[in-house]
Enzyme design. Structure first.
Site, mmCIF file in Angstrom:
data_model
loop_
_atom_site.group_PDB
_atom_site.id
_atom_site.type_symbol
_atom_site.label_atom_id
_atom_site.label_comp_id
_atom_site.label_asym_id
_atom_site.label_seq_id
_atom_site.Cartn_x
_atom_site.Cartn_y
_atom_site.Cartn_z
ATOM 1 N N GLY A 103 37.376 47.965 47.563
ATOM 2 C CA GLY A 103 37.849 49.171 48.256
ATOM 3 C C GLY A 103 38.776 48.858 49.422
ATOM 4 N N SER B 143 32.052 47.960 52.137
ATOM 5 C CA SER B 143 33.101 48.611 51.352
ATOM 6 C C SER B 143 32.565 48.789 49.938
ATOM 7 C CB SER B 143 34.353 47.739 51.312
ATOM 8 O OG SER B 143 34.245 46.736 50.310
ATOM 9 N N ASP B 144 33.199 49.630 49.166
ATOM 10 C CA ASP B 144 32.919 49.604 47.745
ATOM 11 C C ASP B 144 33.768 48.477 47.141
ATOM 12 O OD1 ASP B 144 31.943 50.119 45.230
ATOM 13 O OD2 ASP B 144 32.298 52.273 45.291
ATOM 14 N N TYR B 145 33.509 48.183 45.908
ATOM 15 C CA TYR B 145 34.120 47.085 45.153
ATOM 16 C C TYR B 145 35.656 47.086 45.280
ATOM 17 C CZ TYR B 145 33.408 43.973 41.057
ATOM 18 O OH TYR B 145 33.297 42.931 40.193
#
Ligand code: NOJ
Length: 767
Positions: free
Chosen positions: A312, A308-310
């Site tokens: 996310g 995932s992104d941060y």
């Protein structure tokens, strides 16, 4: 990878072997009941790709499956967690076997210390995967990726990646969150600085080069890193250029514009992908089964993992796609996110989701296996620690030399009236003015890592002084990058009046670009345009050097300045490289990887647009244009000047007629041209090939790049260049959602030249 049954190496080696077991058959005792639960997103739906189909390395998977069988549900969920390495609880989580990956640490001692906890103090001793944003250098800061795209030379990205991987690998990192390969038509979006511009073909070439540069043939090597292609996908389409914003995109545009670089990166072996923050047609990228599973795993056979992104995953709640943390974890995991960065919904709610049948053990095992696979391929089971005595602590001279060569190679000469450039090193006096003239930190660019702190870039002033030691060189900032204070402008004007030539260094500070760096006005910030006008009003010769991370609106600068050099955020050797180009040691050969609008009101404006039924005609009001602006950008995609001139001729298409079936069977069309240096000095031309379909079932762009070659020619030298077009080049994607490449009969116009406005043309007929 070490045999995972050998006790002597790691605790993971104590696994009991069940002959013949496959990943798909793995059952965890603690979660056995859930093992048979169908994924709710799958149940009842059309047939879905099998997530656990055999991968390219069944022997590795069989070994990892033995390890997987020994893991508790908590330990499995722990592998899915990526946390900040310096957080207080990272060591405790590592000890408990509840941590899979770490971000944010960038030094060997700290990385080894935390790794020791995971390997020596946790029950199974599974090593952590340490990742970092190594995006345009680690210790040796290279130009930002957008600048690198301007080189039209993918070797540039390969070199940056190889140097950065060696440096970062020596610090114990095994994984980088790069390449960022979001194609974008949105210069207001600050993150265009991180990517490779507005064209999917150019971005794909850089995606491949950068992935290979990081990973080499085998990313277990200590001087390589696992890559992470990001942000998957369509992040470059954020509405209004506002970061993190909505993306609503047709299937054909998704496939023709945004997906190609990712497919190229996956084909080049990218170990991992990162999900994007945006929604795609109402479904967040972090919960988008179509892109994460159907396309990525089903169509492309990707066997690495998606991070995932941060935060996310948690943001799925804020998006309005998940009701709570458990729902967010369910949505992301079942869609195809395997590892969660920073937020903790997977570890917190995973067990409950399994118990309630909202997550299948099969999918959890698949995610764990994917992460273990990358760890194994990164060599972590064999060598979890880095040799601290071999940590690289400063850029090597050869790498700094590469950074200088590359920075100059990325620069684009936008204007050069009366051959003002190159300057003579014998010039008597030079005034350097502008807030970026003696500025080091901003030359490093948006994702400068450790190196930018420890080894600040050479400033433009320093570069000029070093290159023209006999000249009297003065400096006056004139103004700051932002703000309204014009009080320093008179001193800059006085400096310009007293000098033979003035170099005006203006543009953007690094923090006006990159993540969260969206701007509504993409002109020169603050009062810098006033500074340029004031210098112009002196009537003395001057050159504008642009230091920036996005296409800017430069109509005023273009009208006022005799010469303009686009230097971007050029990295550690930036000032030297600017001087190399200004004084002609390097003849600039970069080309714009994105259109530079005349005015922000034109955005989005890009070369690969559709023709419309009423293309712009200045003499016809009812055509597609603005009443208050000339048509087209100020500087088009692919544009750039040189200190010499080139002629491109003898365009030949062989065969000029070919059956679609033959192309589909692997035949290729050869497109040949001759390029000649018609000017007084050696220089680089970027020969570019564009296609235009006259008619197609899905309207095609007026031009699309399908070939480019940067060549260096001596004065008078002429060479022949051949491009080869295959089915992939003349094909495109429709709206069916199946990923089928359409190759249709019809006429394709081929244009070859030195920019996207090339007019040398021949047609190719597909029958
Ligand atoms: C958020 C950014 O979107 C992403 O590109 C980056 O890799 C992560 N933060 C980690 O720093």
């Amino acid at each position: 990878m070490a045999d995972l049954t050998r006790r002597s190496v790691l605790k993971t080696l104590g696994a009991t072997v069940v002959a013949g077991a496959t990943a798909g058959a793995v059952v965890d005792p603690a979660g056995a009941a859930a093992g048979a639960v169908a994924d709710p997103a799958v149940a009842g739906a059309a047939p879905r790709p099998d997530l656990t189909r055999p991968t390219s390395d069944p022997a590795l998977d069989a070994r990892l499956a033995r390890l997987l069988r020994r893991m508790t549900v908590d330990e499995k969920l722990g592998q899915l967690q990526q946390s900040l390495g310096n957080s207080a609880d990272a060591a405790a989580a590592a000890r408990a076997g509840l941590l899979g990956g770490v971000l944010g640490l960038d030094a060997a001692a700290a990385i080894n210390a935390l790794q020791r906890v995971a390997v020596e103090e946790s029950r199974l001793g599974i090593p952590l995967l340490f990742g970092f944003d190594v995006i345009h250098g680690f210790l040796t800061t290279f130009p930002i990726p957008l600048a690198q795209a301007a080189s039209f030379d993918p070797e540039v990205a390969a070199t940056d990646a190889a140097v950065a991987a060696r440096e970062a690998g020596s610090a114990g990192l095994r994984w980088t969150f790069a390449p960022m390969i979001d194609v974008s038509h949105e210069p207001r979006w600050g993150r265009v600085a991180e990517g490779y511009g507005e064209d999917p073909y150019l971005a794909s070439a850089f995606a491949v080069a950068k992935t290979r540069g990081y990973q080499g043939g085998d990313y277990s090597a200590p001087d390589r890193l696992a890559a992470c292609a990001k942000h998957y996908v369509a992040y470059g389409g954020v509405e209004g250029g506002r970061d993190y914003n909505t993306v609503d995109v047709s299937e054909q545009r998704l496939r023709n514009l945004y997906l190609p670089p990712f497919r190229a990166a996956v084909r080049a072996g990218a170990a991992t992908l990162m999900a994007a923050f945006n929604t795609i047609n109402g479904v967040p990228a972090h919960g988008n089964r179509h892109t994460l599973t159907d396309v990525l795993r089903g169509e492309w056979g990707f066997d690495g993992f998606v991070v995932s992104d941060y935060t996310g995953v948690a943001e799925l709640i804020t998006h309005g796609a998940a009701a709570d943390g458990a729902d967010a974890a369910r949505l992301a995991l079942t869609a195809g996110v395997d590892m969660e960065m920073v937020s903790t919904e997977f570890v917190t709610h995973g067990k409950r989701l399994l118990a309630e049948g909202r997550l299948s053990m099969r999918r959890l095992d698949d995610a764990v296996l994917r992460i273990l696979r990358v760890k194994a391929r990164a060599g972590l089971f064999d060598r979890p620690y880095v040799d601290e005595s071999r940590e690289i602590t400063a850029p090597a001279p050869a790498d700094r030399a590469a950074a200088r060569r590359i920075a100059a190679r990325c620069m684009v000469l936008l204007k050069n009236t009366g051959a003002l450039l190159p300057l003579s090193t014998g010039v008597g006096s030079i005034a350097v003015v502008g807030p970026l003239g003696d500025n080091a930190p901003d030359l490093a660019g948006t994702w400068a890592a450790k190196g930018a702190r420890l080894f600040p870039p050479v400033t433009i002033l320093e570069g000029i002084r070093a290159t023209a030691p006999a000249a009297r060189v003065t400096y006056a900032a004139g103004c700051a990058v932002t703000g309204t204070d014009e009080s320093g402008i008179p001193a800059a004007v006085a400096a310009a009046r007293a000098a033979d030539v003035t170099v005006v260094a203006v543009g953007e500070s690094a923090d006006l670009t990159g993540e969260g760096g969206s701007r509504s006005d993409i002109g020169l910030p603050g009062v810098q345009a006033t500074l340029v006008s004031a210098i112009a009003a002196t009537g003395r010769p001057f050159v504008v050097v642009l230091v920036n991370g996005r296409p800017l609106t430069l109509a005023g600068v273009d009208a006022a300045a005799p010469a303009i050099l686009e230097a971007w955020h050029p990295g550690v050797e930036g000032g030297n490289a600017v001087a190399d180009v200004l004084f002609g040691a390097v003849n600039p050969g970069g080309r714009l990887p994105a259109s530079f609008p005349r005015d922000v009101g034109q955005v989005p404006i890009y070369y690969n647009h559709e023709n419309t039924g009423r293309p712009a005609d200045p003499n016809n009001r009812d055509t597609s244009k603005y009443l208050d602006l000339p048509d087209g950008p100020l500087y088009p995609f692919g544009y750039g000047l040189s200190y010499t001139t080139f002629a491109i001729s003898d365009l030949a298409v062989r065969p000029a007629r070919i059956a679609v079936a033959r192309l589909r069977a692997g035949a290729q069309v050869e497109v040949g041209v001759r390029v000649r240096n018609t000017g007084p000095r050696a220089g680089d031309e970027v020969v570019q090939l564009y296609l235009r379909h006259r008619a197609a079932s899905v309207v095609q762009p007026v031009r699309r790049l399908r070939g480019f070659r940067r060549v260096t020619l001596d004065p008078g030298q002429q060479i022949a260049i051949t491009f080869r077009l295959a089915a992939d080049d003349v094909g495109f994607y429709g709206n069916s959602g199946t990923g089928e490449l359409l190759v249709e009969p019809g006429v394709i116009d081929i244009f070859v030249g030195g920019s996207s406005t090339a007019d040398l043309t021949q047609s190719l007929v597909l029958t």
